[in-house]
Design a protein around this motif. Structure first.
Motif, PDB file in Angstrom:
ATOM      1  N   PHE A  96      74.452  99.925  58.237  1.00 20.43           N
ATOM      2  CA  PHE A  96      74.709 100.734  59.527  1.00 20.43           C
ATOM      3  C   PHE A  96      75.891 101.673  59.282  1.00 20.43           C
ATOM      4  O   PHE A  96      75.634 102.915  59.787  1.00 20.43           O
ATOM      5  CB  PHE A  96      75.185  99.621  60.596  1.00 20.43           C
ATOM      6  N   ILE A  97      76.898 101.366  58.719  1.00 16.25           N
ATOM      7  CA  ILE A  97      77.957 102.271  58.554  1.00 16.25           C
ATOM      8  C   ILE A  97      77.683 103.478  57.497  1.00 16.25           C
ATOM      9  O   ILE A  97      78.086 104.686  57.707  1.00 16.25           O
ATOM     10  CB  ILE A  97      79.396 101.602  58.073  1.00 16.25           C
ATOM     11  N   ALA A  98      76.882 103.152  56.664  1.00 14.77           N
ATOM     12  CA  ALA A  98      76.142 104.211  55.615  1.00 14.77           C
ATOM     13  C   ALA A  98      75.369 105.215  56.446  1.00 14.77           C
ATOM     14  O   ALA A  98      75.721 106.396  56.326  1.00 14.77           O
ATOM     15  CB  ALA A  98      75.567 103.639  54.533  1.00 14.77           C
ATOM     16  N   LEU A  99      74.493 104.498  57.306  1.00 16.44           N
ATOM     17  CA  LEU A  99      73.593 105.574  58.153  1.00 16.44           C
ATOM     18  C   LEU A  99      74.540 106.431  59.218  1.00 16.44           C
ATOM     19  O   LEU A  99      74.347 107.562  59.352  1.00 16.44           O
ATOM     20  CB  LEU A  99      72.454 104.842  58.829  1.00 16.44           C
ATOM     21  N   ALA A 100      75.319 105.744  59.549  1.00 16.66           N
ATOM     22  CA  ALA A 100      76.240 106.440  60.736  1.00 16.66           C
ATOM     23  C   ALA A 100      77.084 107.712  60.158  1.00 16.66           C
ATOM     24  O   ALA A 100      77.311 108.693  60.786  1.00 16.66           O
ATOM     25  CB  ALA A 100      77.107 105.589  61.113  1.00 16.66           C
ATOM     26  N   GLN A 101      76.987 107.791  58.844  1.00 19.33           N
ATOM     27  CA  GLN A 101      77.555 109.187  58.209  1.00 19.33           C
ATOM     28  C   GLN A 101      76.608 110.306  58.301  1.00 19.33           C
ATOM     29  O   GLN A 101      77.027 111.362  58.420  1.00 19.33           O
ATOM     30  CB  GLN A 101      78.157 108.717  56.895  1.00 19.33           C
ATOM     31  N   GLU A 102      75.278 110.054  58.171  1.00 18.88           N
ATOM     32  CA  GLU A 102      74.320 111.036  58.217  1.00 18.88           C
ATOM     33  C   GLU A 102      73.602 111.048  59.528  1.00 18.88           C
ATOM     34  O   GLU A 102      73.090 112.204  60.006  1.00 18.88           O
ATOM     35  CB  GLU A 102      73.258 110.649  56.943  1.00 18.88           C
ATOM     36  N   ALA A 103      73.224 109.778  60.040  1.00 15.67           N
ATOM     37  CA  ALA A 103      72.511 109.977  61.340  1.00 15.67           C
ATOM     38  C   ALA A 103      72.964 108.942  62.344  1.00 15.67           C
ATOM     39  O   ALA A 103      72.317 107.890  62.461  1.00 15.67           O
ATOM     40  CB  ALA A 103      70.975 109.596  60.830  1.00 15.67           C
ATOM     41  N   PRO A 104      73.973 109.157  62.936  1.00 18.96           N
ATOM     42  CA  PRO A 104      74.607 108.220  63.733  1.00 18.96           C
ATOM     43  C   PRO A 104      73.890 107.782  64.960  1.00 18.96           C
ATOM     44  O   PRO A 104      74.157 106.603  65.221  1.00 18.96           O
ATOM     45  CB  PRO A 104      75.966 109.131  64.328  1.00 18.96           C
ATOM     46  N   LYS A 105      72.801 108.668  65.502  1.00 17.05           N
ATOM     47  CA  LYS A 105      72.069 108.040  66.707  1.00 17.05           C
ATOM     48  C   LYS A 105      70.957 107.219  66.037  1.00 17.05           C
ATOM     49  O   LYS A 105      71.071 105.952  66.718  1.00 17.05           O
ATOM     50  CB  LYS A 105      71.308 109.068  67.279  1.00 17.05           C
ATOM     51  N   LYS A 106      70.628 107.152  64.879  1.00 20.89           N
ATOM     52  CA  LYS A 106      69.688 106.235  64.311  1.00 20.89           C
ATOM     53  C   LYS A 106      70.650 104.893  63.955  1.00 20.89           C
ATOM     54  O   LYS A 106      70.169 103.936  64.123  1.00 20.89           O
ATOM     55  CB  LYS A 106      68.798 106.570  63.296  1.00 20.89           C
ATOM     56  N   ALA A 107      71.800 105.106  63.650  1.00 21.90           N
ATOM     57  CA  ALA A 107      72.694 103.896  63.212  1.00 21.90           C
ATOM     58  C   ALA A 107      73.049 102.994  64.465  1.00 21.90           C
ATOM     59  O   ALA A 107      72.811 101.908  64.347  1.00 21.90           O
ATOM     60  CB  ALA A 107      73.847 104.624  62.472  1.00 21.90           C
ATOM     61  N   GLN A 108      73.463 103.631  65.321  1.00 21.36           N
ATOM     62  CA  GLN A 108      73.685 102.756  66.324  1.00 21.36           C
ATOM     63  C   GLN A 108      72.510 102.223  67.156  1.00 21.36           C
ATOM     64  O   GLN A 108      72.770 100.882  67.684  1.00 21.36           O
ATOM     65  CB  GLN A 108      74.436 103.831  67.667  1.00 21.36           C
ATOM     66  N   ALA A 109      71.356 102.656  67.033  1.00 17.88           N
ATOM     67  CA  ALA A 109      70.199 102.055  67.540  1.00 17.88           C
ATOM     68  C   ALA A 109      70.045 100.583  66.664  1.00 17.88           C
ATOM     69  O   ALA A 109      69.162  99.655  67.114  1.00 17.88           O
ATOM     70  CB  ALA A 109      68.782 102.904  67.382  1.00 17.88           C
ATOM     71  N   MET A 110      70.477 100.486  65.561  1.00 15.58           N
ATOM     72  CA  MET A 110      70.352  99.406  64.567  1.00 15.58           C
ATOM     73  C   MET A 110      70.918  98.101  65.268  1.00 15.58           C
ATOM     74  O   MET A 110      70.667  96.948  64.887  1.00 15.58           O
ATOM     75  CB  MET A 110      70.889  99.443  63.339  1.00 15.58           C
ATOM     76  N   LEU A 111      72.004  98.273  65.940  1.00 18.62           N
ATOM     77  CA  LEU A 111      72.720  97.244  66.392  1.00 18.62           C
ATOM     78  C   LEU A 111      72.172  96.632  67.810  1.00 18.62           C
ATOM     79  O   LEU A 111      71.958  97.703  68.702  1.00 18.62           O
ATOM     80  CB  LEU A 111      74.297  97.521  66.742  1.00 18.62           C
ATOM     81  N   SER A 112      72.471  95.463  67.974  1.00 20.21           N
ATOM     82  CA  SER A 112      72.096  94.751  69.414  1.00 20.21           C
ATOM     83  C   SER A 112      73.201  95.422  70.255  1.00 20.21           C
ATOM     84  O   SER A 112      74.339  95.771  69.929  1.00 20.21           O
ATOM     85  CB  SER A 112      71.978  93.571  69.281  1.00 20.21           C
ATOM     86  N   GLU A 113      72.847  95.046  71.646  1.00 16.15           N
ATOM     87  CA  GLU A 113      73.944  95.225  72.580  1.00 16.15           C
ATOM     88  C   GLU A 113      75.267  94.360  72.038  1.00 16.15           C
ATOM     89  O   GLU A 113      76.489  94.978  72.526  1.00 16.15           O
ATOM     90  CB  GLU A 113      73.755  94.856  74.073  1.00 16.15           C
ATOM     91  N   SER A 114      75.058  93.147  72.078  1.00 17.90           N
ATOM     92  CA  SER A 114      76.280  92.525  71.715  1.00 17.90           C
ATOM     93  C   SER A 114      77.075  92.918  70.338  1.00 17.90           C
ATOM     94  O   SER A 114      78.283  92.852  70.203  1.00 17.90           O
ATOM     95  CB  SER A 114      75.983  90.941  71.329  1.00 17.90           C
TER      96      SER A 114
END
Length: 356
Positions: free
Chosen positions: A204-222
């Motif tokens: 997640f944190i690696a992807l957040a550096q390049e594609a933050p929108k895709k990264a946050q979609a990886m995480l559940s609500e909790s």
């Protein structure tokens, strides 16, 4: 009428919850530098979260293979029963899953085994920081009477009388005579290749550096709420910051048992400074779901009781009659204060810790 009011209240709660979830999605779909500001107990701006990446190594393939062989060989223990890998198990992020380390002759130490990864990101080693470099750390367990209990001179004698090891060191370092420096360098050459835990958070944190929108979609609500709490209300980044999720510093967390059975004076055992009594190095939280039990003494075996302890303001032992007047009685760091987290928020933090 009361039923209508109850229904309206319930609907309002659901809408508020949905908006909060949407807001988190929006906030964390932005680049990391635009995330909500992190909150710390002392107001300092922590190092931003980022992936833990290895620092380049100049070691050759032969040196790395030699280090791995030594790491897994019980020849470095007095009775040939314990190797580095006995306490640092690959499947457990190079930790052992025990409350306290177990050494030769089934001896039990008084501290939990730290996981191995990112060794070039640390500024000190061991819970008390008694080693300043990775090469210094590598040799200490060999001579430790509880761990491997083998004088370094004897360890080198064993290696220098081994035809296989003499040939391996000659191939790796161009010298047949094995020295303590060469032994340490070989072990560290292998340890540098140990990657950080392969986790959802690292991806997640690696992807957040390049594609933050895709990264946050990886995480559940909790999980997303847990990330936000970790960075804000729970103030976890006061000590667990940056790529390592550690401030590389030492703090009194209250579990020293000063003046009692199982006392552990922490960093002061190394520095001989009374101001360091009860201080322990902040551990990394990477792979934390695989590295329990937690704390320097392996006290906690579940996340929730550990978080509840911090939520209540930490553990603050009081002097007993025996040491009531002791000026050196360690005081728990003021960085730990009550957090007022709800049960749902604690559950969200647990969900986040499980993906680290």
């Amino acid at each position: 009428m009361a039923l209508i009011r109850l229904f309206a209240t319930a609907c309002s709660f659901l809408v508020t919850t949905a908006v909060a979830g949407d807001a988190l999605r929006e906030w964390y779909a932005a680049p990391i530098e635009q995330w909500p500001a992190a909150i710390t107990a002392d107001g300092h701006a922590p190092l931003a979260l980022s992936p833990l990446t290895p620092i380049g190594s100049l070691a050759t393939e032969q040196q790395i293979k030699l280090g791995e062989k030594l790491f897994n060989d019980p020849i470095l223990s007095r009775d040939n029963t314990v190797s580095c890998a006995s306490c640092h198990v690959k499947s457990l992020s190079f930790q052992d899953g025990l409350r306290s380390a177990k050494g030769v002759r089934e001896q039990i130490g008084n501290r939990n085994t730290p996981a191995i990864f990112g060794i070039d990101h640390w500024q000190s080693f061991f819970w008390d920081g008694r080693a300043q470099t990775a090469t210094e750390q590598a040799l200490k367990p060999i001579e430790n009477p509880i761990e491997m209990d083998l004088p370094l001179e004897e360890a080198l004698k064993r290696l220098n009388t081994s035809t296989d090891y003499k040939a391996a060191f000659d191939e790796a370092y161009g010298k047949e005579h094995i020295t303590s420096a060469m032994l340490a360098m070989a072990l560290v050459a292998f340890e540098r290749t140990i990657p950080p835990p392969d986790s959802k958070y690292q991806r997640f944190i690696a992807l957040a550096q390049e594609a933050p929108k895709k990264a946050q979609a990886m995480l559940s609500e909790s999980q997303l709420e847990g990330l936000h709490l970790f960075r804000t209300k729970a103030k976890c980044m006061t000590c667990h910051e940056g790529a390592l999720l550690s401030d590389n510093d030492f703090h009194v967390t209250g579990f020293h048992r000063y003046g009692l059975s199982f006392e552990d004076l922490g960093r002061s055992e190394f520095t001989q400074n009374v101001r360091d009594i009860g201080k322990f190095r902040t551990p990394s939280l990477l792979g934390v779901s695989k590295t329990g039990p937690w704390m320097h003494n392996g006290l906690f075996v579940q996340f929730r009781p550990m978080i509840e302890q911090y939520n209540a303001g930490g553990f603050r032992p009081k002097p007993n009659r025996k040491n009531a007047m002791d000026p050196h009685y360690p005081k728990t760091t003021p960085l730990i204060q009550p957090l007022n987290l709800s049960d749902d928020e604690i559950n969200a933090l647990v969900a986040f810790l499980n993906i680290l």
